[in-house]
Write a protein that holds these residues in place. Structure first.
Motif, PDB file in Angstrom:
ATOM      1  N   ASP A  29     102.573  64.492 124.315  1.00  0.00           N
ATOM      2  CA  ASP A  29     102.212  63.816 125.557  1.00  0.00           C
ATOM      3  C   ASP A  29     101.186  62.714 125.316  1.00  0.00           C
ATOM      4  O   ASP A  29     101.273  61.657 125.911  1.00  0.00           O
ATOM      5  N   LYS A  30     100.226  62.957 124.462  1.00  0.00           N
ATOM      6  CA  LYS A  30      99.188  61.953 124.201  1.00  0.00           C
ATOM      7  C   LYS A  30      99.762  60.692 123.572  1.00  0.00           C
ATOM      8  O   LYS A  30      99.205  59.623 123.709  1.00  0.00           O
ATOM      9  N   GLU A  31     100.881  60.819 122.901  1.00  0.00           N
ATOM     10  CA  GLU A  31     101.510  59.652 122.297  1.00  0.00           C
ATOM     11  C   GLU A  31     102.235  58.796 123.330  1.00  0.00           C
ATOM     12  O   GLU A  31     102.585  57.666 123.064  1.00  0.00           O
ATOM     13  N   ASN A  32     102.474  59.337 124.520  1.00  0.00           N
ATOM     14  CA  ASN A  32     103.241  58.630 125.538  1.00  0.00           C
ATOM     15  C   ASN A  32     102.456  58.428 126.828  1.00  0.00           C
ATOM     16  O   ASN A  32     103.042  58.408 127.909  1.00  0.00           O
ATOM     17  N   LYS A  83      93.700  56.093 133.909  1.00  0.00           N
ATOM     18  CA  LYS A  83      93.831  56.517 132.516  1.00  0.00           C
ATOM     19  C   LYS A  83      94.905  57.586 132.362  1.00  0.00           C
ATOM     20  O   LYS A  83      95.138  58.381 133.260  1.00  0.00           O
ATOM     21  N   ASP A  84      95.518  57.560 131.202  1.00  0.00           N
ATOM     22  CA  ASP A  84      96.464  58.593 130.782  1.00  0.00           C
ATOM     23  C   ASP A  84      97.667  58.753 131.709  1.00  0.00           C
ATOM     24  O   ASP A  84      98.074  59.861 132.030  1.00  0.00           O
ATOM     25  N   LEU A  85      98.252  57.640 132.124  1.00  0.00           N
ATOM     26  CA  LEU A  85      99.493  57.703 132.895  1.00  0.00           C
ATOM     27  C   LEU A  85     100.660  57.859 131.925  1.00  0.00           C
ATOM     28  O   LEU A  85     100.699  57.196 130.888  1.00  0.00           O
ATOM     29  N   PRO A  86     101.611  58.711 132.252  1.00  0.00           N
ATOM     30  CA  PRO A  86     102.776  58.844 131.367  1.00  0.00           C
ATOM     31  C   PRO A  86     103.631  57.582 131.362  1.00  0.00           C
ATOM     32  O   PRO A  86     103.665  56.842 132.349  1.00  0.00           O
ATOM     33  N   ARG A  87     104.296  57.348 130.251  1.00  0.00           N
ATOM     34  CA  ARG A  87     105.228  56.221 130.133  1.00  0.00           C
ATOM     35  C   ARG A  87     106.228  56.315 131.277  1.00  0.00           C
ATOM     36  O   ARG A  87     106.683  57.387 131.639  1.00  0.00           O
ATOM     37  N   GLY A  88     106.559  55.153 131.875  1.00  0.00           N
ATOM     38  CA  GLY A  88     107.556  55.169 132.933  1.00  0.00           C
ATOM     39  C   GLY A  88     107.484  53.949 133.823  1.00  0.00           C
ATOM     40  O   GLY A  88     106.735  53.009 133.562  1.00  0.00           O
ATOM     41  N   GLU A  89     108.277  53.982 134.883  1.00  0.00           N
ATOM     42  CA  GLU A  89     108.292  52.916 135.873  1.00  0.00           C
ATOM     43  C   GLU A  89     107.362  53.282 137.015  1.00  0.00           C
ATOM     44  O   GLU A  89     107.342  54.425 137.468  1.00  0.00           O
ATOM     45  N   TYR A  90     106.621  52.278 137.485  1.00  0.00           N
ATOM     46  CA  TYR A  90     105.679  52.477 138.584  1.00  0.00           C
ATOM     47  C   TYR A  90     105.738  51.286 139.525  1.00  0.00           C
ATOM     48  O   TYR A  90     106.122  50.185 139.128  1.00  0.00           O
ATOM     49  N   LYS A 131     108.437  47.277 141.006  1.00  0.00           N
ATOM     50  CA  LYS A 131     108.233  48.154 139.845  1.00  0.00           C
ATOM     51  C   LYS A 131     107.905  47.368 138.576  1.00  0.00           C
ATOM     52  O   LYS A 131     108.216  46.183 138.448  1.00  0.00           O
ATOM     53  N   PHE A 132     107.277  48.070 137.668  1.00  0.00           N
ATOM     54  CA  PHE A 132     106.983  47.551 136.335  1.00  0.00           C
ATOM     55  C   PHE A 132     107.048  48.720 135.378  1.00  0.00           C
ATOM     56  O   PHE A 132     106.903  49.880 135.781  1.00  0.00           O
ATOM     57  N   ASN A 133     107.308  48.432 134.115  1.00  0.00           N
ATOM     58  CA  ASN A 133     107.381  49.468 133.088  1.00  0.00           C
ATOM     59  C   ASN A 133     106.033  49.603 132.404  1.00  0.00           C
ATOM     60  O   ASN A 133     105.474  48.607 131.938  1.00  0.00           O
ATOM     61  N   LEU A 134     105.562  50.823 132.329  1.00  0.00           N
ATOM     62  CA  LEU A 134     104.331  51.101 131.593  1.00  0.00           C
ATOM     63  C   LEU A 134     104.734  51.708 130.256  1.00  0.00           C
ATOM     64  O   LEU A 134     105.130  52.861 130.178  1.00  0.00           O
ATOM     65  N   THR A 135     104.690  50.873 129.202  1.00  0.00           N
ATOM     66  CA  THR A 135     105.071  51.315 127.863  1.00  0.00           C
ATOM     67  C   THR A 135     103.949  51.069 126.858  1.00  0.00           C
ATOM     68  O   THR A 135     104.128  51.283 125.671  1.00  0.00           O
ATOM     69  N   LYS A 136     102.824  50.572 127.372  1.00  0.00           N
ATOM     70  CA  LYS A 136     101.637  50.317 126.558  1.00  0.00           C
ATOM     71  C   LYS A 136     100.469  50.193 127.537  1.00  0.00           C
ATOM     72  O   LYS A 136     100.677  50.174 128.756  1.00  0.00           O
TER      73      LYS A 136
END
Length: 146
Positions: A29-32, A83-90, A131-136
């Motif tokens: 989870d911490k990696e994503n 902080k610490d949002l999981p990878r995904g669309e928001y 929406k936007f992708n959170l990948t970083k």
């Protein structure tokens, strides 16, 4: 009788296994997970409360926020860090409640209080245009419409 002998042994193996699995999942989870910084522009009136909602699913958009927060307008930060949002669309919506009724006032579906939406769409807000992708680790700007 044999089960009674092995019962403590089985329980200890299950317990140890669940600890190592939870640690392993925590590492995965911490990696994503990423930090999201929201920069807010265009606050004119310094009264009321700013409400921010983050949506993680299209079916929840404008109904059930994944995260919600509020800030007294005299203390509106120029940026908010999640902080610490999981990878995904928001998608993010925010509005400034000037009259204290805890909702965005509208007249014929047109907001009468300052509001903002991720991607700053000019059309009616939908998950797809907001929406936007959170990948970083990401910074987005939302301009409040007055």
């Amino acid at each position: 009788m044999m089960f009674q002998t092995f019962k403590p042994w089985l329980l200890s193996i299950f317990f140890i296994g669940s600890i190592s699995l939870s640690k392993m999942n925590h590492v995965i989870d911490k990696e994503n997970v990423y930090n999201l910084t929201v920069q807010i522009e265009g606050v004119v009136a310094h009264k009321g409360t700013l409400y921010v909602a983050i949506y993680a699913k299209e079916e929840d958009f404008l109904k059930k926020p994944f995260i919600k927060s509020s800030y007294k307008t005299v203390k509106i930060p120029k940026k908010i860090i999640y902080k610490d949002l999981p990878r995904g669309e928001y998608a993010i919506t925010l509005f400034q409640d000037l009259n204290g009724n805890e909702k965005l006032d509208k007249l014929f579906s047109i907001p009468t209080e300052p509001y903002g939406i991720s991607n700053n769409p000019s059309a009616f807000p939908k998950f797809n245009n907001s929406k936007f992708n959170l990948t970083k680790n990401e910074t987005i700007k939302i301009k409040i419409q007055n």
